[in-house]
Scaffold this motif. Structure first.
Motif, mmCIF file in Angstrom:
data_model
loop_
_atom_site.group_PDB
_atom_site.id
_atom_site.type_symbol
_atom_site.label_atom_id
_atom_site.label_comp_id
_atom_site.label_asym_id
_atom_site.label_seq_id
_atom_site.Cartn_x
_atom_site.Cartn_y
_atom_site.Cartn_z
ATOM 1 N N LEU A 134 -121.021 -13.061 -77.414
ATOM 2 C CA LEU A 134 -121.516 -14.186 -78.211
ATOM 3 C C LEU A 134 -122.831 -14.677 -77.635
ATOM 4 O O LEU A 134 -122.951 -14.880 -76.431
ATOM 5 C CB LEU A 134 -120.493 -15.328 -78.197
ATOM 6 C CG LEU A 134 -120.910 -16.538 -79.019
ATOM 7 C CD1 LEU A 134 -119.804 -16.933 -79.962
ATOM 8 C CD2 LEU A 134 -121.268 -17.687 -78.110
ATOM 9 N N ILE A 164 -118.571 -19.950 -85.038
ATOM 10 C CA ILE A 164 -119.407 -18.799 -85.357
ATOM 11 C C ILE A 164 -120.376 -19.172 -86.475
ATOM 12 O O ILE A 164 -119.986 -19.726 -87.493
ATOM 13 C CB ILE A 164 -118.540 -17.594 -85.794
ATOM 14 C CG1 ILE A 164 -117.485 -17.288 -84.739
ATOM 15 C CG2 ILE A 164 -119.404 -16.385 -86.100
ATOM 16 C CD1 ILE A 164 -118.016 -16.990 -83.376
ATOM 17 N N CYS A 182 -115.806 -21.902 -79.769
ATOM 18 C CA CYS A 182 -117.104 -21.590 -80.373
ATOM 19 C C CYS A 182 -116.981 -21.543 -81.888
ATOM 20 O O CYS A 182 -116.050 -20.953 -82.424
ATOM 21 C CB CYS A 182 -117.620 -20.248 -79.870
ATOM 22 S SG CYS A 182 -117.832 -20.171 -78.091
ATOM 23 N N GLN A 186 -126.395 -20.069 -80.115
ATOM 24 C CA GLN A 186 -127.298 -20.229 -81.256
ATOM 25 C C GLN A 186 -128.340 -21.301 -80.958
ATOM 26 O O GLN A 186 -128.045 -22.312 -80.328
ATOM 27 C CB GLN A 186 -126.473 -20.609 -82.482
ATOM 28 C CG GLN A 186 -127.176 -20.466 -83.780
ATOM 29 C CD GLN A 186 -126.191 -20.542 -84.936
ATOM 30 O OE1 GLN A 186 -125.070 -20.968 -84.789
ATOM 31 N NE2 GLN A 186 -126.637 -20.118 -86.093
ATOM 32 N N ARG A 212 -125.031 -9.138 -82.149
ATOM 33 C CA ARG A 212 -124.231 -10.096 -81.397
ATOM 34 C C ARG A 212 -123.867 -11.273 -82.285
ATOM 35 O O ARG A 212 -124.652 -11.694 -83.131
ATOM 36 C CB ARG A 212 -125.004 -10.624 -80.177
ATOM 37 C CG ARG A 212 -125.284 -9.575 -79.128
ATOM 38 C CD ARG A 212 -126.133 -10.142 -78.043
ATOM 39 N NE ARG A 212 -127.419 -10.542 -78.605
ATOM 40 C CZ ARG A 212 -128.548 -10.624 -77.921
ATOM 41 N NH1 ARG A 212 -128.548 -10.356 -76.644
ATOM 42 N NH2 ARG A 212 -129.666 -10.979 -78.500
ATOM 43 N N VAL A 213 -122.680 -11.808 -82.062
ATOM 44 C CA VAL A 213 -122.225 -12.974 -82.799
ATOM 45 C C VAL A 213 -123.003 -14.186 -82.295
ATOM 46 O O VAL A 213 -123.192 -14.362 -81.091
ATOM 47 C CB VAL A 213 -120.709 -13.177 -82.586
ATOM 48 C CG1 VAL A 213 -120.241 -14.473 -83.210
ATOM 49 C CG2 VAL A 213 -119.942 -11.997 -83.154
ATOM 50 N N GLN A 264 -116.656 -22.445 -91.183
ATOM 51 C CA GLN A 264 -117.065 -21.415 -90.245
ATOM 52 C C GLN A 264 -115.890 -21.039 -89.350
ATOM 53 O O GLN A 264 -115.135 -21.908 -88.919
ATOM 54 C CB GLN A 264 -118.222 -21.912 -89.389
ATOM 55 C CG GLN A 264 -119.484 -22.154 -90.173
ATOM 56 C CD GLN A 264 -120.575 -22.758 -89.321
ATOM 57 O OE1 GLN A 264 -120.311 -23.510 -88.407
ATOM 58 N NE2 GLN A 264 -121.813 -22.427 -89.639
ATOM 59 N N GLY A 296 -123.267 -18.379 -82.161
ATOM 60 C CA GLY A 296 -122.384 -19.527 -82.308
ATOM 61 C C GLY A 296 -122.771 -20.675 -81.407
ATOM 62 O O GLY A 296 -123.592 -20.547 -80.493
ATOM 63 N N VAL A 319 -124.730 -13.535 -87.207
ATOM 64 C CA VAL A 319 -124.940 -12.397 -86.330
ATOM 65 C C VAL A 319 -126.439 -12.217 -86.158
ATOM 66 O O VAL A 319 -127.198 -12.358 -87.112
ATOM 67 C CB VAL A 319 -124.315 -11.114 -86.944
ATOM 68 C CG1 VAL A 319 -124.577 -9.905 -86.078
ATOM 69 C CG2 VAL A 319 -122.827 -11.296 -87.164
ATOM 70 N N ASP A 320 -126.890 -11.922 -84.925
ATOM 71 C CA ASP A 320 -128.317 -11.731 -84.705
ATOM 72 C C ASP A 320 -128.725 -10.296 -85.008
ATOM 73 O O ASP A 320 -127.898 -9.467 -85.388
ATOM 74 C CB ASP A 320 -128.734 -12.158 -83.292
ATOM 75 C CG ASP A 320 -128.238 -11.218 -82.203
ATOM 76 O OD1 ASP A 320 -127.573 -10.219 -82.517
ATOM 77 O OD2 ASP A 320 -128.517 -11.500 -81.025
ATOM 78 N N LEU A 354 -113.892 -19.225 -82.618
ATOM 79 C CA LEU A 354 -113.557 -18.250 -81.599
ATOM 80 C C LEU A 354 -113.174 -19.051 -80.365
ATOM 81 O O LEU A 354 -113.963 -19.872 -79.891
ATOM 82 C CB LEU A 354 -114.761 -17.352 -81.321
ATOM 83 C CG LEU A 354 -114.587 -16.184 -80.388
ATOM 84 C CD1 LEU A 354 -113.534 -15.224 -80.941
ATOM 85 C CD2 LEU A 354 -115.896 -15.447 -80.226
ATOM 86 N N GLN A 377 -115.438 -9.783 -77.123
ATOM 87 C CA GLN A 377 -116.466 -10.247 -78.056
ATOM 88 C C GLN A 377 -117.682 -10.776 -77.288
ATOM 89 O O GLN A 377 -117.539 -11.583 -76.382
ATOM 90 C CB GLN A 377 -115.897 -11.364 -78.935
ATOM 91 C CG GLN A 377 -116.828 -11.866 -79.999
ATOM 92 C CD GLN A 377 -116.976 -10.880 -81.127
ATOM 93 O OE1 GLN A 377 -116.012 -10.363 -81.640
ATOM 94 N NE2 GLN A 377 -118.199 -10.608 -81.510
#
Length: 187
Positions: free
Chosen positions: A72, A118, A116, A75, A126-127, A47, A129, A121-122, A50, A70
Motif C-alpha cells: 500500500l 483504499i 486503511c 495517498q 500499488r494500492v 471505499q 490509501g 491504484v497508482d 484494509l 498487500q
C-alpha cells in the motif's frame, strides 16, 4: 404503347424507415443501459477498508507499507527515495532523508493495528490509501513532522501542514540537499 404508372408509396411504407431507425436507437439504448454499471451515474459505493494487525505491517519506505501480502502506498504524500536527498538532524549531522522518512513512518505504526481506506491504484499497480494507526492519520502526521511532502492531489489542509513544517525547518526542510522541491519535480 405501354401505360406507365407511377406509384406513390403508401403512408405506412413512408414511416417504415424512420420507425426502424427509432427502434434501433431504442434497442441500442436499452442494451447500453444494461451494460453500464449501475453505480456509474448514481452514488459511489463506500471505499473498501484494509485492516492489518501490528505484526503484519512492514515499512518499505517513507510512504509504502506491506500489510501481509498487500503493498500500500500512502495517498497524497511524496517522500524521497533512499539516497536521493540528505538532511541534517538537530545535532547538525548529515543523514539520508529517505531513510529518515521510513524511520518516522515506522515510529508511527510501531505496535499499532492499521486501518486503511483504499482510494485507488497508482501507475505501478500499488494500492493507494489513507491509513490510521492509533487514531493518527499517517500521511498527515508525516507531512506535519516534515518527513513527507503534500502531493499535488492533496487536500488544502495537507498543503498548509507542509508550509508550517517548511517554516519550522522540520524533517526534510532542515537543510535538505538537494532541496525538497527539486526531488519533488524529479518524481
Amino acid at each position: 404503347m405501354r401505360i406507365r404508372r407511377i406509384f406513390r408509396r403508401s403512408p405506412a411504407a413512408r414511416l417504415r424507415t424512420p420507425m426502424a431507425i427509432a427502434t434501433m436507437i431504442g434497442l441500442s439504448g436499452l442494451l447500453l443501459s444494461a451494460a453500464v454499471p449501475r453505480d456509474l451515474l448514481g452514488s459511489a459505493p463506500p471505499q473498501p477498508m484494509l485492516v492489518a494487525a501490528a505484526g503484519e505491517i512492514r515499512v518499505l519506505d517513507g510512504a509504502t507499507l506491506r500489510l501481509g501480502d498487500q503493498v500500500l502506498q500512502l495517498q497524497a504524500v511524496q517522500v524521497p527515495a533512499r539516497g536521493q536527498a540528505s538532511c541534517r538532524d538537530a545535532a547538525g549531522r548529515t543523514m539520508d532523508c529517505g531513510a529518515a522518512s521510513a524511520e518516522a513512518l515506522a515510529g508511527l505504526v510501531a505496535g499499532r493495528d492499521l486501518a486503511c481506506r483504499i482510494g485507488g491504484v497508482d501507475r505501478h499497480g500499488r494500492v493507494l490509501g489513507t491509513c490510521e494507526a492509533g487514531g493518527v492519520e499517517l500521511g498527515a502526521a508525516l507531512v506535519a513532522a516534515g518527513w513527507a511532502l503534500a502531493a499535488d492531489s492533496a487536500t488544502p489542509g495537507l498543503a498548509t501542514s507542509e508550509a508550517i513544517a517548511r517554516q519550522g525547518g522540520r524533517g526534510l526542510w532542515s537543510a535538505a540537499r538537494p532541496a525538497a522541491a527539486a526531488w519533488r519535480r524529479g518524481s
